[in-house]
Design a protein around this motif. Structure first.
Motif, PDB file in Angstrom:
ATOM      1  N   LEU A 128      49.880  38.430  65.080  1.00  0.00           N
ATOM      2  CA  LEU A 128      50.203  39.010  63.780  1.00  0.00           C
ATOM      3  C   LEU A 128      51.646  39.503  63.773  1.00  0.00           C
ATOM      4  CD1 LEU A 128      49.338  40.127  60.970  1.00  0.00           C
ATOM      5  CD2 LEU A 128      48.580  42.201  62.157  1.00  0.00           C
ATOM      6  N   PHE A 129      52.422  39.049  62.779  1.00  0.00           N
ATOM      7  CA  PHE A 129      53.831  39.417  62.663  1.00  0.00           C
ATOM      8  C   PHE A 129      54.074  40.099  61.314  1.00  0.00           C
ATOM      9  CE2 PHE A 129      53.480  35.766  65.435  1.00  0.00           C
ATOM     10  CZ  PHE A 129      54.201  36.173  66.554  1.00  0.00           C
ATOM     11  N   VAL A 130      54.888  41.158  61.356  1.00  0.00           N
ATOM     12  CA  VAL A 130      55.179  41.961  60.167  1.00  0.00           C
ATOM     13  C   VAL A 130      56.668  42.274  60.142  1.00  0.00           C
ATOM     14  CG1 VAL A 130      54.812  44.210  59.058  1.00  0.00           C
ATOM     15  CG2 VAL A 130      52.876  42.990  60.038  1.00  0.00           C
ATOM     16  N   GLY A 131      57.252  42.316  58.942  1.00  0.00           N
ATOM     17  CA  GLY A 131      58.649  42.703  58.788  1.00  0.00           C
ATOM     18  C   GLY A 131      58.799  43.929  57.896  1.00  0.00           C
ATOM     19  N   GLU A 132      59.840  44.693  58.153  1.00  0.00           N
ATOM     20  CA  GLU A 132      60.156  45.884  57.350  1.00  0.00           C
ATOM     21  C   GLU A 132      61.279  45.531  56.372  1.00  0.00           C
ATOM     22  OE1 GLU A 132      59.274  49.136  60.911  1.00  0.00           O
ATOM     23  OE2 GLU A 132      61.335  48.564  60.393  1.00  0.00           O
ATOM     24  N   CYS A 133      60.973  45.535  55.064  1.00  0.00           N
ATOM     25  CA  CYS A 133      61.972  45.159  54.063  1.00  0.00           C
ATOM     26  C   CYS A 133      62.819  46.377  53.713  1.00  0.00           C
ATOM     27  CB  CYS A 133      61.302  44.584  52.820  1.00  0.00           C
ATOM     28  SG  CYS A 133      62.473  43.865  51.657  1.00  0.00           S
ATOM     29  N   ARG A 134      63.778  46.648  54.573  1.00  0.00           N
ATOM     30  CA  ARG A 134      64.695  47.766  54.397  1.00  0.00           C
ATOM     31  C   ARG A 134      65.961  47.453  55.181  1.00  0.00           C
ATOM     32  NH1 ARG A 134      64.501  51.375  58.972  1.00  0.00           N
ATOM     33  NH2 ARG A 134      62.900  50.750  60.456  1.00  0.00           N
ATOM     34  N   GLY A 137      65.913  46.919  58.975  1.00  0.00           N
ATOM     35  CA  GLY A 137      64.501  46.652  59.225  1.00  0.00           C
ATOM     36  C   GLY A 137      64.252  45.934  60.539  1.00  0.00           C
ATOM     37  N   ARG A 138      62.977  45.879  60.893  1.00  0.00           N
ATOM     38  CA  ARG A 138      62.578  45.254  62.150  1.00  0.00           C
ATOM     39  C   ARG A 138      61.582  44.126  61.885  1.00  0.00           C
ATOM     40  NH1 ARG A 138      59.898  50.065  65.360  1.00  0.00           N
ATOM     41  NH2 ARG A 138      58.919  50.285  63.291  1.00  0.00           N
ATOM     42  N   LEU A 139      61.536  43.162  62.799  1.00  0.00           N
ATOM     43  CA  LEU A 139      60.450  42.199  62.885  1.00  0.00           C
ATOM     44  C   LEU A 139      59.576  42.623  64.055  1.00  0.00           C
ATOM     45  CD1 LEU A 139      61.857  38.577  62.448  1.00  0.00           C
ATOM     46  CD2 LEU A 139      60.565  39.949  60.813  1.00  0.00           C
ATOM     47  N   LEU A 140      58.269  42.714  63.805  1.00  0.00           N
ATOM     48  CA  LEU A 140      57.356  43.241  64.806  1.00  0.00           C
ATOM     49  C   LEU A 140      56.192  42.291  65.009  1.00  0.00           C
ATOM     50  CD1 LEU A 140      57.080  46.855  63.330  1.00  0.00           C
ATOM     51  CD2 LEU A 140      58.534  46.159  65.244  1.00  0.00           C
ATOM     52  N   GLU A 141      55.688  42.258  66.239  1.00  0.00           N
ATOM     53  CA  GLU A 141      54.369  41.689  66.487  1.00  0.00           C
ATOM     54  C   GLU A 141      53.407  42.854  66.685  1.00  0.00           C
ATOM     55  OE1 GLU A 141      51.763  38.715  69.379  1.00  0.00           O
ATOM     56  OE2 GLU A 141      53.899  39.030  69.820  1.00  0.00           O
ATOM     57  N   LEU A 142      52.335  42.873  65.899  1.00  0.00           N
ATOM     58  CA  LEU A 142      51.371  43.963  65.982  1.00  0.00           C
ATOM     59  C   LEU A 142      50.205  43.573  66.880  1.00  0.00           C
ATOM     60  CD1 LEU A 142      51.135  45.380  62.342  1.00  0.00           C
ATOM     61  CD2 LEU A 142      52.853  45.791  64.115  1.00  0.00           C
ATOM     62  N   ASP A 143      49.756  44.540  67.645  1.00  0.00           N
ATOM     63  CA  ASP A 143      48.567  44.378  68.469  1.00  0.00           C
ATOM     64  C   ASP A 143      47.350  44.454  67.545  1.00  0.00           C
ATOM     65  OD1 ASP A 143      46.337  44.752  70.136  1.00  0.00           O
ATOM     66  OD2 ASP A 143      47.510  45.825  71.639  1.00  0.00           O
ATOM     67  N   LEU A 144      46.515  43.424  67.538  1.00  0.00           N
ATOM     68  CA  LEU A 144      45.351  43.396  66.646  1.00  0.00           C
ATOM     69  C   LEU A 144      44.342  44.480  66.985  1.00  0.00           C
ATOM     70  CD1 LEU A 144      44.807  39.536  66.340  1.00  0.00           C
ATOM     71  CD2 LEU A 144      45.899  41.081  64.727  1.00  0.00           C
ATOM     72  N   PRO A 149      53.337  48.252  68.761  1.00  0.00           N
ATOM     73  CA  PRO A 149      53.962  46.995  68.337  1.00  0.00           C
ATOM     74  C   PRO A 149      55.026  46.545  69.328  1.00  0.00           C
ATOM     75  CG  PRO A 149      54.005  48.652  66.575  1.00  0.00           C
ATOM     76  CD  PRO A 149      53.625  49.357  67.836  1.00  0.00           C
ATOM     77  N   ARG A 150      55.314  45.256  69.287  1.00  0.00           N
ATOM     78  CA  ARG A 150      56.404  44.699  70.071  1.00  0.00           C
ATOM     79  C   ARG A 150      57.516  44.298  69.105  1.00  0.00           C
ATOM     80  NH1 ARG A 150      58.039  39.736  71.791  1.00  0.00           N
ATOM     81  NH2 ARG A 150      56.290  38.712  70.741  1.00  0.00           N
ATOM     82  N   LEU A 185      59.087  33.304  68.774  1.00  0.00           N
ATOM     83  CA  LEU A 185      57.992  34.269  68.619  1.00  0.00           C
ATOM     84  C   LEU A 185      58.011  35.360  69.686  1.00  0.00           C
ATOM     85  CD1 LEU A 185      54.947  32.024  67.614  1.00  0.00           C
ATOM     86  CD2 LEU A 185      56.610  33.194  66.171  1.00  0.00           C
ATOM     87  N   ASP A 186      58.747  35.163  70.713  1.00  0.00           N
ATOM     88  CA  ASP A 186      58.878  36.191  71.739  1.00  0.00           C
ATOM     89  C   ASP A 186      60.205  36.937  71.636  1.00  0.00           C
ATOM     90  OD1 ASP A 186      56.373  35.743  72.956  1.00  0.00           O
ATOM     91  OD2 ASP A 186      57.181  33.952  73.942  1.00  0.00           O
ATOM     92  N   GLY A 187      60.915  36.721  70.536  1.00  0.00           N
ATOM     93  CA  GLY A 187      62.171  37.437  70.318  1.00  0.00           C
ATOM     94  C   GLY A 187      63.378  36.647  70.771  1.00  0.00           C
ATOM     95  N   GLY A 188      64.492  37.348  70.918  1.00  0.00           N
ATOM     96  CA  GLY A 188      65.745  36.701  71.310  1.00  0.00           C
ATOM     97  C   GLY A 188      66.733  36.685  70.167  1.00  0.00           C
ATOM     98  N   GLU A 189      67.744  35.823  70.290  1.00  0.00           N
ATOM     99  CA  GLU A 189      68.777  35.748  69.255  1.00  0.00           C
ATOM    100  C   GLU A 189      68.295  34.917  68.066  1.00  0.00           C
ATOM    101  OE1 GLU A 189      71.896  37.081  68.858  1.00  0.00           O
ATOM    102  OE2 GLU A 189      71.209  38.370  70.500  1.00  0.00           O
TER     103      GLU A 189
END
Length: 534
Positions: A128-134, A137-144, A149-150, A185-189
């Motif tokens: 599950l991936f979520v973004g903060e529209c601000r 903001g951050r892109l996060l992977e949420l633990d179900l 979060p990561r 999906l694991d982050g990076g540039e």
């Protein structure tokens, strides 16, 4: 339109006092705007509605809308939705910074409550991936299971609705950069995929692996090759587009107005659901004799025949912000209040606005008395006067002041919604003019008559300021929340808006017609005296 499909449950038709007749100038809205879109496992289109705290499902075959998560329920201000393989619905609650999960039985739980401006959401391969529209903001992977979060990426200028592409990378629009990016999906540039767009706010993929993206500012729907970045305009629609979903090869996009449009391969468009008013909020008759409507994100003029014409909107030049209160001050000019806490002079024809005063807490009604602007500040319980940049406190300690009007003797009238009364403020004195109301909001003075929209009582009340007689002009109006519903507070979406709340306004035309914001069903009502009764 079937009443069952409307956003306001069918009830008793409005009841009118003798000598009055009612005309609905705009049709009821079927939705509270339209934001996130997602095709569900049942083939229906699920529509998130921020301002209505509602999620609806649209059956394309029958055209029927079903409310899946209702106003007043557990999910507040949903902005986007996604499904897992078991049919669980995940919703971002943008104003509360939450992500909630609703199972197929309708039970809801909060997965996280610490994701500011939670907006875009997608699931891929059980992740599950979520973004903060601000801004930032951050892109996060949420633990179900609710664990920490990561963080995939941070300090992003307003990421929005996202999707994993056929290459296994996460694609997302970056509104503040006017670009589309992708990331492992694991982050990076991150990598830039497309630039120079029309302010993209969603990314989905068609069956051929091409990006389909809505542009909130330009109103374009683009098809983009993710490998080469080539762009094709699929449709030119109205600004305010918010999201896109595909049902097979069929493309559907949402607009802040609640309009859902299907786009064919040949560029033809078909309105699946018509747009409408989100609220509406305050009303005013302009110097040109036309009725103007403050609808938060939009500012409209009602043309003869009932056509709504957009005068300005949140992404147009010179727009003062999320509009709430409205007072005409000359040809093509209004003084307005915004949910962001500004009092501004708005010249819509010139696409200009000037801030007269700023930094207030939940402004609502506005009235003009000579060279002074009077406003109600609900957040602090005050009534204020703004003159030449100076702010004077006219009254304090009130319980939810909402509407303001100027009395025949020049005193200020204010609807004190939390106390169920209308007060008069003169100098340092306050006195009760009318009480026994439930939740008065919009007020209007015409001659010696005071008109009040009582949102909780669902009534339009007339009160004679001279002989102090009162009568109900109309009852059972579609204003305020539906009976039995207690809406949850809408905390706002910085930087787009501050806290949002209802405001059923009232205005009068030169001929004595009364106009009321039926914010319950999203229509504008006109009340006219029957000529047979004078």
């Amino acid at each position: 339109m079937s009443q069952d499909d409307g956003r306001y449950p069918a009830g008793t038709a409005p009841q009118l006092a003798e000598g009055w007749r009612l005309e609905r100038l705009t049709p009821p809205s079927r939705l509270f705007g339209a934001n996130g879109l997602r095709t569900g496992p049942d083939g229906r289109i699920y529509i998130a509605q921020v301002t209505g705290s509602q999620i609806s499902a649209l059956d394309l075959g029958s055209g029927r809308l079903e409310t899946v998560s209702a106003k007043g329920g557990d999910i507040v201000a949903p902005d986007d939705v996604a499904f897992d393989p078991r049919g669980n619905l995940y919703a971002t609650e943008v104003m509360d910074g939450r992500v909630s999960v609703r199972n197929p039985n309708g039970d809801t739980r909060i997965l996280r409550d610490d994701i500011p401006s939670a907006n875009g959401i997608t699931l891929h391969g059980g992740r599950l991936f979520v973004g903060e529209c601000r801004d930032g903001g951050r892109l996060l992977e949420l633990d179900l299971n609710g664990g920490a979060p990561r963080v995939l990426l941070e300090n992003i200028p307003s990421p929005n609705a996202m999707e994993v592409g056929p290459d296994g990378l996460l694609y997302f629009p970056v509104m503040g950069a006017n670009e589309i990016w992708r990331i492992d999906l694991d982050g990076g540039e991150p990598q830039r995929v497309a630039a120079g767009l029309g302010v993209p706010d969603s990314v989905k993929f068609d069956a051929a692996g091409r990006i389909v993206s809505t542009q909130v500012h330009s109103g374009q729907v683009l098809r983009i090759d993710p490998r080469r970045g080539e762009q094709t305009v699929l449709a030119d629609l109205n600004p305010g587009l918010d999201n896109v979903t595909l049902v097979g090869d069929r493309i559907f996009v949402s607009n802040f107005t609640g309009e859902i449009t299907e786009i064919s391969d040949d560029g033809a468009t078909h309105t699946v659901l018509p747009g409408g008013l989100n609220w509406p909020l305050d009303l005013a008759v302009g110097a040109d004799g036309n009725l103007y409507i403050a609808d938060g994100t939009y500012f409209y003029v009602l043309r003869p025949g009932g056509a709504l014409q957009t005068v300005g909107m949140l992404f147009s030049p010179g727009y003062p912000g999320f509009l709430r209160g409205l007072a005409p001050t000359g040809a093509g000019e209004f003084v307005v209040t915004t949910s962001g806490g500004q009092v501004s002079r708005y010249r819509h024809a010139d696409s200009e606005s000037t801030v007269l005063a700023d930094g207030f807490d939940q402004l609502y009604g506005v009235a003009v008395a000579g060279d002074a602007v009077v406003v109600a500040e609900l957040g602090t319980g005050r009534v204020l006067s703004v003159r030449a940049g100076q702010v004077e406190v006219l009254a304090a300690g009130l319980q939810d002041p909402v509407g303001v009007a100027i009395a025949p003797d020049g005193g200020c009238l204010v609807s004190e919604a939390g106390a169920g009364r209308v007060l008069k403020v003169s100098g340092s004195r306050t006195e009760t003019v009318l009480d026994g109301l439930r939740r008065p909001q919009g007020i209007l003075v015409r001659g010696r008559q005071l008109y009040v929209v009582d949102a909780d009582a669902k009534e339009l009340v007339e009160f004679d300021l001279a002989d102090r007689t009162r009568r109900t002009i109309a009852a059972d109006l579609p204003v305020g929340a539906p009976p039995g519903v207690v809406p949850k507070p809408l905390k706002g979406m910085p930087p787009f808006s501050g806290p949002q709340g209802p405001f059923a306004g009232v205005a009068a035309g030169p001929d004595g017609t009364l106009y009321v914001s039926a914010d319950g069903d999203g229509s504008v009502l006109a009340f006219r005296r029957d000529s047979r009764h004078g």
